[in-house]
Write a protein that holds these residues in place. Structure first.
Motif, mmCIF file in Angstrom:
data_model
loop_
_atom_site.group_PDB
_atom_site.id
_atom_site.type_symbol
_atom_site.label_atom_id
_atom_site.label_comp_id
_atom_site.label_asym_id
_atom_site.label_seq_id
_atom_site.Cartn_x
_atom_site.Cartn_y
_atom_site.Cartn_z
ATOM 1 N N UNK A 1 9.343 -9.740 -8.618
ATOM 2 C CA UNK A 1 10.470 -8.903 -8.241
ATOM 3 C C UNK A 1 11.062 -9.423 -6.941
ATOM 4 N N UNK A 2 12.247 -8.945 -6.601
ATOM 5 C CA UNK A 2 12.951 -9.444 -5.424
ATOM 6 C C UNK A 2 13.462 -8.270 -4.594
ATOM 7 N N UNK A 3 13.277 -8.357 -3.273
ATOM 8 C CA UNK A 3 13.775 -7.360 -2.334
ATOM 9 C C UNK A 3 14.873 -7.998 -1.490
ATOM 10 N N UNK A 4 16.017 -7.291 -1.379
ATOM 11 C CA UNK A 4 17.171 -7.829 -0.664
ATOM 12 C C UNK A 4 17.789 -6.722 0.193
ATOM 13 N N UNK A 5 17.431 -6.629 1.473
ATOM 14 C CA UNK A 5 18.028 -5.592 2.331
ATOM 15 C C UNK A 5 19.530 -5.773 2.484
ATOM 16 N N UNK A 6 20.227 -4.650 2.494
ATOM 17 C CA UNK A 6 21.665 -4.664 2.746
ATOM 18 C C UNK A 6 22.004 -3.924 4.031
ATOM 19 N N UNK A 7 21.132 -2.993 4.442
ATOM 20 C CA UNK A 7 21.316 -2.268 5.698
ATOM 21 C C UNK A 7 19.955 -2.054 6.358
ATOM 22 N N UNK A 8 19.880 -2.229 7.678
ATOM 23 C CA UNK A 8 18.677 -1.925 8.427
ATOM 24 C C UNK A 8 17.570 -2.956 8.260
ATOM 25 N N UNK A 9 16.448 -2.699 8.953
ATOM 26 C CA UNK A 9 15.268 -3.560 8.885
ATOM 27 C C UNK A 9 14.176 -2.860 8.090
ATOM 28 N N UNK A 10 13.465 -3.651 7.269
ATOM 29 C CA UNK A 10 12.450 -3.108 6.368
ATOM 30 C C UNK A 10 11.117 -3.796 6.602
ATOM 31 N N UNK A 11 10.070 -2.989 6.703
ATOM 32 C CA UNK A 11 8.713 -3.520 6.806
ATOM 33 C C UNK A 11 8.103 -3.541 5.411
ATOM 34 N N UNK A 12 7.809 -4.734 4.931
ATOM 35 C CA UNK A 12 7.170 -4.902 3.626
ATOM 36 C C UNK A 12 5.714 -5.262 3.881
ATOM 37 N N UNK A 13 4.802 -4.559 3.236
ATOM 38 C CA UNK A 13 3.382 -4.763 3.479
ATOM 39 C C UNK A 13 2.660 -4.961 2.163
ATOM 40 N N UNK A 14 1.584 -5.740 2.201
ATOM 41 C CA UNK A 14 0.766 -6.022 1.023
ATOM 42 C C UNK A 14 -0.651 -6.292 1.510
ATOM 43 N N UNK A 15 -1.560 -6.356 0.575
ATOM 44 C CA UNK A 15 -2.947 -6.627 0.953
ATOM 45 C C UNK A 15 -3.021 -7.964 1.677
ATOM 46 N N UNK A 16 -3.339 -7.907 2.971
ATOM 47 C CA UNK A 16 -3.506 -9.132 3.730
ATOM 48 C C UNK A 16 -2.324 -9.538 4.570
ATOM 49 N N UNK A 17 -1.240 -8.769 4.562
ATOM 50 C CA UNK A 17 -0.117 -9.190 5.394
ATOM 51 C C UNK A 17 1.040 -8.221 5.371
ATOM 52 N N UNK A 18 2.032 -8.507 6.193
ATOM 53 C CA UNK A 18 3.270 -7.742 6.219
ATOM 54 C C UNK A 18 4.364 -8.616 6.828
ATOM 55 N N UNK A 19 5.609 -8.211 6.610
ATOM 56 C CA UNK A 19 6.755 -8.934 7.156
ATOM 57 C C UNK A 19 7.898 -7.942 7.327
#
Length: 317
Positions: free
Chosen positions: A254-272
């Protein structure tokens, strides 16, 4: 398994991607291939993430008054406005209908019609694109006048789908003929829908989507979406009100594409943290979640493939 992230500031543009690269009025545009092979006609096009997703992600960046010439695709072409103000137009000569899109608006352009677009804002603008299928329908179909204009400015498109620049001394290889122009009979198969035919069924406005996504993500494109279609992928909009800390996964990338604001994406072992213009590919089977990381307006598009064929736009009964 870790996500692949393409940062807005790291995007590598191509200024020679298509046949109108020398045509006045179109010669300042920049094209980007972010996920998948795209439909570029130039070997100069850089691909950021090559692995297949069932769809392609690209972008077009253009200064004010720069336009993309009339063309068509065999599969879906969906745009959302990342920045700027854009006029989309369609039809054999680009005068059958038009619509103006603002930041966050999305347009699921009907397949089988000639379409073009131009930046009518006052600054450099960017639109993000989703193209159906891993091979994006096998390329671009250009209106005949686009091919003729390009030839007058030194670019020739071969029937192999590759560009040759006569200004650089290039010529068609032996055995390769020029791309044939569509005949009058073939041109009759390209519909000429009016603005009234297209806008209510293929355009979703950003603030309408935000209002509907106040408690749960809104399905923008899908069989039961705001824009009812089955182009081989689905698009949802997630906002601050509908974001959740709950982890989840998908059976395909799947693909995540922000259009407004900042988003914290987290998963087992990391985040961005993702910002508007960034693109993240989340691998199949990876548990992950996404929430806004700062106060203020926040929205992102989520794209995932489906088992539907990436063919002609589906029209409900």
């Amino acid at each position: 398994m870790t996500p692949d992230i393409v940062r807005y500031g790291e995007l590598r543009p191509c200024k020679t991607a298509f046949i109108d690269a020398h045509t006045p009025g179109s010669d300042q545009k920049e094209n980007f291939t972010i996920i998948g092979g795209g439909v570029s006609e130039s070997p100069d096009q850089h691909v950021h993430i090559a692995k297949p997703h069932g769809f392609n992600i690209g972008a077009a960046g253009q200064p004010p008054k720069c336009r993309n010439s009339l063309h068509s695709h065999r599969t879906a072409e969906v745009f959302f406005v990342l920045s700027g103000r854009w006029r989309f137009f369609w039809g054999r000569w680009g005068n059958a209908g038009e619509v103006v899109l603002e930041e966050g608006d999305i347009f699921n352009i009907p397949t089988g019609i000639f379409r073009g677009f131009e930046n009518i804002g006052t600054d450099y603008g960017m639109i993000m694109a989703i193209l159906g299928g891993d091979d994006a329908g096998g390329g671009v179909i250009w209106a005949p006048q686009v091919i003729e204009d390009a030839r007058d400015h030194g670019l020739v498109l071969g029937e192999n789908g590759k560009l040759y620049d006569t200004k650089k001394g290039q010529s068609l290889p032996e055995g390769v003929a020029p791309m044939p122009l569509l005949t009058d009979e073939e041109l009759t198969t390209f519909p000429e829908p009016t603005t009234r035919d297209v806008v209510p069924h293929y355009v979703a406005r950003y603030w309408d989507m935000v209002a509907l996504a106040d408690r749960k993500p809104v399905k923008v494109i899908g069989e039961n979406g705001m824009l009812r279609d089955k182009p081989g992928f689905e698009v949802d909009l997630v906002t601050r009100g509908s974001a959740s800390e709950a982890m989840h996964s998908h059976d395909r990338p799947s693909v995540l594409m922000p259009v407004k604001g900042h988003w914290r994406v987290f998963w087992d072992g990391g985040e961005a943290v993702l910002a508007p213009g960034d693109t993240m590919s989340v691998p199949a089977g990876l548990d992950h979640g996404a929430v806004p990381s700062m106060t203020g307006e926040a929205a992102l598009y989520h794209v995932i493939g489906t088992d539907d064929p990436a063919g002609k736009t589906w029209t409900p009964e």
